[in-house]
Each structure stands twice: as structure tokens, then as C-alpha cells.
Design a protein around this motif. Structure first.
Motif: not given
Length: 458
Positions: A423-437
Motif C-alpha cells: 500500500e505504501y508503494f501504491k500510495g506514492r505512485i498515486a500521489a505522483v499521478k495526482e500531482t500530474v493531473r
């Protein structure tokens, strides 16, 4: 010797070619952002509190209509930058002047090509950094997926390239993923530093008219304007160098990942198998499947670092104020970004198609790999560590029947083979994608409002 008339004077043909350099070619990547910057500048001029108005509201609309038309032409590869233009800035001005007459001659008021190219490169970098973040997140996700799929597959952990301790494929893959996610932090930091508008600084010293630099910054969707007008242009080169530094960290991660893949796909290891379509053959040896992508990625990491150092070297002795040396930074900047993005894009599907050979990975274990773990187990039973260390060193034969899978099951603390937090990895990846969006949405909204049409243009 032949001469040519240009917007900024009559220039000897050889001088024109020499000083234009590759700008006529490279500046095609800046046509859209140059038009967007010009739209913001003209809008600001139309709101300037002077009489008579420098640009009327009707004139502003006509200029922006012309700029939108140029953007459309650029998307269809129909907009031409001529050698006489020298660069995209004068090509756009020439085109608008041909279309709008004297109105086109007004668009450069209170502006220099110095601040114009500075804002173009920052707008270009904004989108390139967001694209890079998207691509880095995709590769991180592929590595995490590969690691999770093979989380129970033992793998010899190595130091000095020699067998060390029991590890897992999951640990190996997510180590590279976490490195890449840290690189994303560097890319975001570069994005935030880049997110300052230099427009309105003109030739570095401001202008004697009441321009509104905050308005221009807001119109372009920047986080803020640079404050000092001299630094706004002194930041040229420095900003490119900072962006390339972030890119070179991404390439460092990719290079080490590539090196691992080259080693662990050797027949002597055979831990992993790369997808055949990402390998190339030999012109003489029919059986060969070479990891050329990995080899080139290792080399391209050096190219990106060289681009970063090249820009640094161009500006380290540069005196305050604009100097033409900076023109040479553009190619290095664009090449470094393009190389990094291409490397991310090709590594992602390669990882997605890579297979782990569980049989060979387990066969790679020899009894000595379990030495440290067994010594620590003895410590847990009450033996002093140094005594346990020497006991195991002298009795390695006792380790012959240890199961590698059972060995990694004991490593459950945070970040260990069986303590990986997916979940740690999933959360960090999602945070990067959200920043881009969010950043892309805000920029597109600002530009759509500025141009009066939906951006990006379809």
C-alpha cells in the motif's frame, strides 16, 4: 559576401547561419508555448493603465485569434521558421505582422527575446516534467507489480557482487521502484522551482512602463513570477541545469536497473528472461538475443549527465546579464529530457514482459548464503553475536539443508522481503499521478481561458 534582411537588421548570410545555429530546427518544439506566452503578454498590454491604449480589446482578440491559428498550424507541422527569422519568436512576429499589419509590430512592446525564450523554456519544461513524472510513475508501478507477483520467490542478496544473504525478487524489484519514486520527488522539486514566470523582465532591467508581471504570471498558470528582473534572465541555464539534474537522477536509477538485468539474464545466472522483442540479434551469430536496450540505457545515462554538466559549464563563468552562450544550452536541455523520457517509456513494457525463473533463483543459493541469518538466530537463543559469528564461520556445513523460501519468511520487519508494504508503494505512485493531473488541469484551464478556446487544441 551575401547579406539578408531580417526583422532585427541586415546580416551577413554566414553570420546569420552561425548565430542562428540549430534554433530554426529546435524551436519547432517551442511554437505553441511561444504563442501562449505572447497571448499572455498581449493581454497584459491591453490592460495596462496608459492612454492611449497600447493594445485595444479588439486588437487583443485579433492577435490571439492569429496565435491560435499558428498553434493549429504547428500541430499539423505547417508552421515554418525561416533562417531569416533566426528563431521562433521572430517567426511568430513576422507571421502576425503579415496577417495583422501594424498590429503585429506591437506585440514585442516591453519584451525582449531574452525574457521571451526564458518563459518559453519554462513552459516547455512544465509539460516535459509532468510527462516525465507520468512515465516514471508507470515504470514504478510495473516494478511494484513484478515484485508483488514474485514476492515469495527467493533471490540471493549480494554485496561486492558475491552471495551475501537471503533476499527476494520482490525486494529487488521494489528497491528500484522506491529509487524511482524518490527521483519523482526530485522532478517535483524541479517543477516547483521552474514554476516561476520571467516574462516582463525584458532584457533583464525592466521597462519604464507600468507592466503587470503578476498578471502575466497568473494568465500563464505559473505559481508565481520571479521577483528580481535581472535574476529572471540570470536564471536561464541555471533552471535548465536543475531540470537536467533531476533527469540525470532518473537515468541513474535506470542505469543501475539495466546493469542488474544484464547480469541476471546472463546464462550463468538465468534469474530473469527479458521479452524477446526488446532484445536484438547478431549479424553473424544466429542464436544471439542481446540486451541492447539495457546497454544503451546505461550509456544514455552518461549522455544525460553530460548534458547537465554541459549546461553547467556554459554558465559557470557567464557574467551577469544575457550572453549568447546560452543558446547552446537549448539543444542539451531538449536532448537530455527526450533521452530520459524515451528510456522510461521503453523500460516499462520491458519490465512488464520480463519473467522470473524461480528454479534458477533457488538454485543460486549455497549454504553460506544463510550464514548471517543463522548467526542472528543463535543470538536470539542467547549467544553473543561475535561468538555466533565465529561459530557459524567454522561450521558452515550445518547450513546445508536450509530452505530459501523458509529463510525469507522469517524477515517480516518493515521493508524486509516479507515486510514490504504494498500500500505504501501504491500510495506514492498515486500521489505522483495526482500531482500530474492537478498541475496539468490547472495549466490547461489557465491557457483555455487565455486563448478563448479549449486547450490543448484538438
Amino acid at each position: 559576401m551575401a547579406k539578408q534582411k531580417t526583422t532585427v537588421g541586415i546580416i551577413n548570410n554566414e553570420t546569420l547561419a552561425y548565430t542562428a545555429g540549430r534554433d530554426v530546427e529546435l524551436d519547432h518544439a517551442l511554437i505553441t508555448v511561444d504563442c501562449i506566452g505572447t497571448a499572455a503578454h498581449v493581454t497584459m498590454l491591453s490592460k495596462m493603465p496608459v492612454q492611449p491604449k497600447l493594445i485595444t480589446e479588439d486588437e487583443r482578440k485579433r492577435v490571439i485569434e492569429g496565435l491560435v491559428e499558428i498553434i493549429g498550424q504547428a500541430q499539423r507541422n505547417k508552421f515554418k521558421i525561416q533562417l531569416a527569422d533566426q528563431d521562433v519568436h521572430l517567426a511568430v512576429e513576422r507571421t502576425l505582422t503579415k496577417k495583422l499589419g501594424d498590429l503585429g509590430k506591437k506585440i514585442h512592446t516591453c519584451r525582449s527575446r531574452n525574457d521571451q525564450v526564458a518563459v518559453d523554456l519554462r513552459l516547455y519544461a512544465k509539460e516535459q516534467l509532468l510527462q516525465t513524472l507520468d512515465e516514471a510513475a508507470a515504470l514504478a508501478a510495473a516494478l511494484v507489480s513484478f515484485g508483488r507477483k514474485n514476492k515469495m520467490v527467493p533471490m540471493v542478496g549480494r554485496t561486492h557482487m558475491q552471495p551475501g544473504m537471503p533476499s527476494s525478487v520482490g525486494l529487488w524489484a521494489t528497491a528500484h521502484a522506491e529509487s524511482l519514486l524518490d527521483d519523482c520527488v526530485g522532478l517535483i522539486n524541479a517543477y516547483e522551482l521552474n514554476d516561476q514566470c520571467p516574462l516582463g523582465s525584458a532584457a533583464s532591467y525592466g521597462v519604464p512602463l507600468p507592466i503587470d508581471r503578476q498578471l502575466t504570471s497568473d494568465l500563464l498558470g505559473f505559481g508565481r513570477p520571479t521577483h528580481n528582473v535581472l535574476y529572471a534572465n540570470n536564471g536561464r541555464g541555471k533552471m535548465e541545469n536543475l531540470v537536467l539534474s533531476a533527469m540525470s537522477q532518473v537515468m541513474l536509477t535506470l542505469s543501475r536497473l539495466s546493469q542488474d538485468l544484464m547480469i541476471f539474464t546472463m546464462p550463468e545466472f538465468d534469474y530473469f528472461q527479458l521479452p524477446a522483442e526488446f532484445c536484438t540479434g547478431s549479424s553473424i551469430m544466429p542464436q544471439k538475443q542481446n540486451p541492447d536496450v539495457c546497454e544503451l540505457m546505461r550509456a544514455k545515462a552518461s549522455r544525460v549527465k553530460a548534458a547537465e554538466l554541459g549546461v553547467y559549464d556554459l554558465i559557470k563563468g557567464s557574467p551577469t546579464g544575457y550572453n549568447r552562450d546560452l543558446q547552446e544550452a537549448k539543444e542539451l536541455f531538449m536532448e537530455g529530457i527526450a533521452t530520459t523520457r524515451a528510456s522510461l517509456r521503453i523500460m516499462t513494457p520491458m519490465i512488464q514482459g520480463t519473467k522470473a525463473n524461480k528454479k534458477k533463483l533457488i538454485a543460486g543459493f549455497t549454504p553460506d548464503v544463510f550464514a548471517t541469518d543463522r548467526a542472528l538466530e543463535l543470538v536470539g537463543e542467547g549467544m553473543p553475536f561475535r561468538d555466533a559469528y565465529h561459530y557459524i564461520k567454522e561450521n558452515l556445513h550445518e547450513l546445508e539443508n536450509i530452505d530459501p523460501t523458509e529463510a525469507i519468511l522469517l524477515k517480516t520487519h518493515m521493508g524486509a522481503p516479507l515486510g514490504l508494504d504494498w500500500e505504501y508503494f501504491k500510495g506514492r505512485i498515486a500521489a505522483v499521478k495526482e500531482t500530474v493531473r492537478e498541475e496539468r488541469k490547472a495549466f490547461n484551464r489557465a491557457v483555455s481561458k487565455l486563448l478563448g478556446v479549449k486547450y490543448p487544441l484538438k
